[in-house]
Design an enzyme around this catalytic site. Structure first.
Site, PDB file in Angstrom:
ATOM      1  N   ASP A   1      -5.489   1.341   1.411  1.00 44.90           N
ATOM      2  CA  ASP A   1      -4.715   2.091   0.418  1.00 44.90           C
ATOM      3  C   ASP A   1      -5.405   2.216  -0.933  1.00 44.90           C
ATOM      4  O   ASP A   1      -4.766   2.398  -1.961  1.00 44.90           O
ATOM      5  CB  ASP A   1      -3.355   1.410   0.232  1.00 44.90           C
ATOM      6  CG  ASP A   1      -3.502  -0.082  -0.047  1.00 44.90           C
ATOM      7  OD1 ASP A   1      -4.601  -0.504  -0.464  1.00 44.90           O
ATOM      8  OD2 ASP A   1      -2.525  -0.830   0.150  1.00 44.90           O
TER       9      ASP A   1
ATOM     10  N   GLU B   1      -4.934   0.008   9.275  1.00 49.06           N
ATOM     11  CA  GLU B   1      -3.953  -0.703   8.422  1.00 49.06           C
ATOM     12  C   GLU B   1      -2.944   0.303   7.825  1.00 49.06           C
ATOM     13  O   GLU B   1      -2.776   0.423   6.611  1.00 49.06           O
ATOM     14  CB  GLU B   1      -4.622  -1.512   7.305  1.00 49.06           C
ATOM     15  CG  GLU B   1      -3.712  -2.569   6.701  1.00 49.06           C
ATOM     16  CD  GLU B   1      -4.326  -3.261   5.485  1.00 49.06           C
ATOM     17  OE1 GLU B   1      -4.684  -2.590   4.503  1.00 49.06           O
ATOM     18  OE2 GLU B   1      -4.444  -4.504   5.524  1.00 49.06           O
TER      19      GLU B   1
ATOM     20  N   GLU C   1      -1.587   1.916  -5.087  1.00 50.09           N
ATOM     21  CA  GLU C   1      -1.786   1.806  -3.639  1.00 50.09           C
ATOM     22  C   GLU C   1      -0.591   2.291  -2.809  1.00 50.09           C
ATOM     23  O   GLU C   1      -0.767   2.840  -1.725  1.00 50.09           O
ATOM     24  CB  GLU C   1      -2.120   0.353  -3.269  1.00 50.09           C
ATOM     25  CG  GLU C   1      -3.490  -0.121  -3.753  1.00 50.09           C
ATOM     26  CD  GLU C   1      -3.507  -0.583  -5.210  1.00 50.09           C
ATOM     27  OE1 GLU C   1      -2.458  -0.530  -5.880  1.00 50.09           O
ATOM     28  OE2 GLU C   1      -4.588  -0.990  -5.673  1.00 50.09           O
TER      29      GLU C   1
ATOM     30  N   HIS D   1      -6.425  -9.416  -9.708  1.00 41.85           N
ATOM     31  CA  HIS D   1      -7.111  -8.181 -10.101  1.00 41.85           C
ATOM     32  C   HIS D   1      -6.206  -6.969 -10.237  1.00 41.85           C
ATOM     33  O   HIS D   1      -6.625  -5.946 -10.767  1.00 41.85           O
ATOM     34  CB  HIS D   1      -8.217  -7.851  -9.098  1.00 41.85           C
ATOM     35  CG  HIS D   1      -7.709  -7.395  -7.761  1.00 41.85           C
ATOM     36  ND1 HIS D   1      -7.327  -6.098  -7.517  1.00 41.85           N
ATOM     37  CD2 HIS D   1      -7.489  -8.057  -6.606  1.00 41.85           C
ATOM     38  CE1 HIS D   1      -6.926  -5.981  -6.269  1.00 41.85           C
ATOM     39  NE2 HIS D   1      -7.004  -7.155  -5.687  1.00 41.85           N
TER      40      HIS D   1
ATOM     41  N   ARG E   1      -4.009  -3.704 -10.787  1.00 37.99           N
ATOM     42  CA  ARG E   1      -3.823  -2.836 -11.960  1.00 37.99           C
ATOM     43  C   ARG E   1      -2.459  -3.018 -12.618  1.00 37.99           C
ATOM     44  O   ARG E   1      -2.346  -3.006 -13.838  1.00 37.99           O
ATOM     45  CB  ARG E   1      -3.969  -1.360 -11.552  1.00 37.99           C
ATOM     46  CG  ARG E   1      -5.381  -0.879 -11.641  1.00 37.99           C
ATOM     47  CD  ARG E   1      -5.582   0.523 -11.146  1.00 37.99           C
ATOM     48  NE  ARG E   1      -7.013   0.706 -10.918  1.00 37.99           N
ATOM     49  CZ  ARG E   1      -7.821   1.392 -11.717  1.00 37.99           C
ATOM     50  NH1 ARG E   1      -7.357   2.017 -12.763  1.00 37.99           N
ATOM     51  NH2 ARG E   1      -9.110   1.461 -11.460  1.00 37.99           N
TER      52      ARG E   1
ATOM     53  N   HIS F   1     -12.977 -11.523 -10.446  1.00 35.75           N
ATOM     54  CA  HIS F   1     -13.260 -10.104 -10.150  1.00 35.75           C
ATOM     55  C   HIS F   1     -14.188  -9.561 -11.244  1.00 35.75           C
ATOM     56  O   HIS F   1     -14.009  -9.893 -12.419  1.00 35.75           O
ATOM     57  CB  HIS F   1     -11.933  -9.345 -10.129  1.00 35.75           C
ATOM     58  CG  HIS F   1     -11.995  -8.020  -9.445  1.00 35.75           C
ATOM     59  ND1 HIS F   1     -12.551  -6.921 -10.033  1.00 35.75           N
ATOM     60  CD2 HIS F   1     -11.572  -7.620  -8.225  1.00 35.75           C
ATOM     61  CE1 HIS F   1     -12.467  -5.892  -9.194  1.00 35.75           C
ATOM     62  NE2 HIS F   1     -11.865  -6.297  -8.088  1.00 35.75           N
TER      63      HIS F   1
END
Ligand code: UD1
Ligand code: UDP
Length: 417
Positions: A96, A118, A132, A207, A209, A240
């Site tokens: 995604d 997936e 996502e 990580h 957003r 990250h």
């Protein structure tokens, strides 16, 4: 021979696509070519090199602090050209990310069928995870073959009127990847990790957003408090590379003596440190799937998850990004043995290491070759949940990761519970 063009761009896509690429290479009916957007750079290259995959095309689109628009536009233009040049019979996309969604769109524009690896994960909240949730919904509209990792993901697709005959429940290919690296028994390259053997470790990754800014700063403050409260515990952060993430976490955490900040680990070493950890604290999707196989309690730094199976199984708990709540929940697991044991049994609701085989048989079947594959049927330990079958798994060895190759201990069908 039918040609499949596998497209990906970030670390988690690479990890989850690698077993599929390797399995297509073994098929007498399919050819595989790999194109990467380079949405990630060092994180992506680490995985390709670990699994011995050499992309035929690399768009190298990464930019510092890239925007969603930049990724979309650059990947779409580049992938259009690659698809035209390769003229594949199918494009394979995974998950995604923005690369995943754009790969499906670029293929659709050239009337090339898309297989989505997936497929069907959902939170039903467009902004969590962001972007996502919308990326995967769009990809579902563009795909012709949907490889759902779990029966729950399959049900999500059916609820969106995706034709059932186009969905195959395969298990998650991340478990195939984990089984692969578990067999490698690699040493840590960072000497600080070698010194941690035998210590209690809390492994942390972050990580997302939607957590940038305040939520991530709250998580950092919670970790700093925990590191002070538990000086004998080591908090390991493979950070990250995103500067936004580093700016939120490092100023608060770097000065603390029992916080070990390291660069992103190659996947095989990351699997090993997961196996050695006491607790895993993460906002990652993939880590939520891997850690339960290893019997590691996972506290998720998010308010929603598209992976409810780990929660139903009792090894995963959503704790969000509230500072006090994180301190309380981690503190509980570090001090209360009963609470810890209740969350620390290995369960494997996400896969059985056969997902790539089922995926490739499903692709062949799409082209009229062979039978439809068998479907992955997970079994969950823990409280009976309506519509869920339950089986417990037993680890049979001392290796950190043996429980990913676990044997069925007991099977309790609880579909009517
Ligand atoms: C991306 C995906 C997210 C996935 C995550 C896995 C999107 C919009 N986001 O998020 O779904 O969960 O990858 O990690 O598709 N950077 C580097 N080197 C790298 C990787 C990243 O320097 O190898 C830095 C760059 O400054 C880059 C920034 O990180 O601009 C953000 O990368 P990006 O791919 O936009 O987002 P992620 O947060 O990594
Ligand atoms: N991972 C890794 N090295 C690290 C941190 C994570 O190999 O230092 C792996 C982890 O095992 C999982 C994947 O990266 O398979 C998850 O990637 P990420 O958290 O970036 O993305 P998400 O799964 O949230 O999309």
């Amino acid at each position: 021979m039918r040609k499949v063009l596998a497209i990906y761009g970030t670390r988690p896509e690479a990890i989850k696509m690698a077993p599929v690429v390797r399995e297509i290479e073994r098929s007498p009916h399919l050819d595989v070519r790999v194109a990467v957007t380079g949405q990630h750079r060092e994180l992506l290259d680490q995985v390709n090199s670990l699994f011995g995959i050499r992309p035929a095309h690399d768009l190298d689109i990464i930019r510092p602090r890239q925007s969603l628009e930049e990724i979309t536009v650059n990947a779409l233009a580049g992938l259009g050209e690659v698809i035209r040049a390769e003229a594949p019979d199918m494009v394979a996309t995974q998950g995604d990310t923005t690369t995943s969604m754009v790969a499906a769109l670029a293929a659709f524009y050239q009337r090339v069928p898309v297989v989505h690896v997936e497929a069907g994960l959902r939170t039903s909240n467009s902004y969590s995870p962001y972007p996502e949730e919308i990326n995967r919904r769009l990809t579902a509209q563009l795909a012709s073959l949907h490889l759902a990792p779990t029966p729950g993901a399959r049900a999500n697709l059916i609820a969106e009127n995706i034709a059932p005959e186009t969905i195959v429940t395969t298990g998650n290919t991340v478990i195939d990847a984990l089984v692969d690296v578990a067999e490698r028994d690699v040493p840590f390259t960072d000497p600080r990790l070698r010194r941690l053997q035998g210590r209690r470790i809390v492994l942390v990754t972050a990580h997302r957003r939607e957590s940038w800014g305040r939520p991530m700063e709250r998580s950092a403050r919670a970790l700093a408090r925990l590191a002070t409260m538990f000086p004998d515990v080591y908090f390991v952060l493979p950070t990250h590379p995103n500067p936004v993430v580093r700016e939120a976490l490092l100023p608060v955490l770097a000065p603390l003596p029992n916080v070990v900040i390291i660069d992103p680990l190659p996947y095989d070493q990351f699997a090993r440190i997961m196996g050695l950890s006491t607790v895993v604290l993460t906002d990652s999707g993939g880590v939520q799937e891997e850690a339960p196989s290893l019997g590691k309690p996972v506290l998720v730094l998010r308010d929603t998850t598209e992976r409810p199976e780990g929660i139903e199984a009792g090894t995963v708990r959503l704790v969000g990004t509230d500072e006090d709540r994180i301190v309380e929940e981690v503190g509980l697991l570090l001090t209360d043995k009963a609470e810890y044991q209740a969350m620390a049994t290995a369960v494997n609701p996400y896969g059985d290491g056969q997902a790539a085989r089922r995926s490739v048989r499903a692709i062949e079947h799409f082209f009229g070759i062979g039978e439809r594959p068998d479907e992955f049927q997970p079994y969950l330990r823990g409280p009976a949940t309506r519509g869920t079958s339950a089986t417990r798994f037993r680890s049979h060895g001392t290796h950190d990761l043996t429980c990913v190759r676990c044997e069925v201990l007991a099977e309790v069908d609880q579909t009517s519970a």
